[in-house]
Design an enzyme around this catalytic site. Structure first.
Site, PDB file in Angstrom:
ATOM      1  N   LYS A 169       0.259  31.027 103.760  1.00  0.00           N
ATOM      2  CA  LYS A 169      -0.624  30.810 102.540  1.00  0.00           C
ATOM      3  C   LYS A 169       0.156  29.341 101.672  1.00  0.00           C
ATOM      4  CE  LYS A 169      -3.456  30.703  99.488  1.00  0.00           C
ATOM      5  NZ  LYS A 169      -3.397  31.651  98.700  1.00  0.00           N
ATOM      6  N   LYS A 237       0.909  25.380  90.979  1.00  0.00           N
ATOM      7  CA  LYS A 237       1.245  27.511  90.929  1.00  0.00           C
ATOM      8  C   LYS A 237       1.852  27.209  92.328  1.00  0.00           C
ATOM      9  CE  LYS A 237       0.311  31.161  91.936  1.00  0.00           C
ATOM     10  NZ  LYS A 237      -0.276  32.074  93.286  1.00  0.00           N
TER      11      LYS A 237
END
Length: 290
Positions: A169, A237
């Site tokens: 990811k 983030k």
């Protein structure tokens, strides 16, 4: 069909939980937001009053939370204390690989099976059940969870042991950020040169430069429509996760560093609540084209 506890009914979690209800699963969900809990009830699920209420009777617990502190708080602070031995915990949040490893280790001590299974596809993918799901953990647990994943996504791949899903990811997010930045630069170049950006990008989308972002976002970017499907704040983030993962294995990712700074700049310029395609606004500012 499974009894599923679903914790985290945000932009992504709400439609995901609804798809699981539609697939015939018994879904009990919890979110701090009362409206999100109501949406699950409307979809045919059951709303719990707290994390423990969602998890304690579940055969499968799914977490879809903003970041590692929330995962640590929910999983290590409550879920592992209330679920039965043999329960399957699937964390579909995007968090640091080391947190996924820590969760897997803590769960193993209590006889709980764990998969890290972050997703790509944004709000649209969650609503359409077309997410890409990258799964880390034991092969047998992945096989057991496959019917659940198939209700949520179209591309489902077991990518390796615990933590591997989060590494994939991170790679996804650095690539997505980089492509957005390049599409933004292409738009600025085309428009500054007096070329029709739509016509130009239509051509690029049919050649070697083709990519999913051009397919899905070129028209809204040209129109400067940045309604969030995935916010700059969250991508900021995620870029931190990618850089931390690179540091963990002692590799240099110079382009990733640059993209992280562009996304940080977008946030600093007040665009954090906009879609990550709003990187175009940053590139325009740099180019004096705002």
């Amino acid at each position: 069909m499974s009894r599923i506890g679903f914790i985290g009914l945000g932009i992504m979690g709400t439609p995901m939980a609804a798809h699981l209800v539609a697939a015939g699963h018994d879904v009990t969900g919890f979110d701090l937001n009362a409206d999100a809990r109501a949406k699950l009830t409307e979809a045919g699920g059951t709303a719990a009053t707290d994390v423990a209420g969602a998890a304690q009777a579940a055969e499968v617990v799914i977490t879809m939370l903003p970041n590692h502190p929330q995962v640590e708080d929910v999983v290590l602070g409550t879920v592992l204390d209330v679920v039965a031995e043999g329960t399957l915990l699937i964390d579909m949040s995007t968090i640091r690989p080391e947190t996924s490893l820590a969760v897997a280790e803590a769960a193993k001590a209590k006889g709980v099976r764990v998969l890290d299974a972050p997703v790509s596809g944004g709000e649209a993918g969650a609503k359409q059940a077309t997410l890409s799901i990258m799964v880390g953990g034991d092969e047998a647990d992945f096989t057991a969870a496959r019917p659940i994943f198939d209700a949520l996504g179209k591309t489902v791949v077991h990518v390796g042991p615990h933590g591997a899903g989060q590494v994939v990811k991170a790679a996804n997010q650095l690539m997505v950020g980089g492509i957005y930045a390049l599409v933004a630069e292409a738009i600025v170049l085309l428009e500054a040169s007096g070329v029709d950006a739509k016509a130009g990008l239509d051509v690029l989308a049919g050649g070697l430069a083709a990519n999913r972002i051009l397919d899905l976002k070129r028209e809204t970017m040209i129109a400067r429509e940045f309604q969030p499907g995935f916010r700059i704040d969250l991508h900021h983030k995620d870029m931190g996760i990618a850089l931390a993962a690179a540091r963990q294995v002692d590799v240099a990712l110079p382009v990733t560093g640059l993209i992280a700074q562009l996304i940080a700049s977008a946030r600093a310029q007040g665009y954090g609540s906009l879609d990550h395609s709003a990187l175009l606004k940053v590139i325009e500012n740099f180019a004096g084209r705002a």
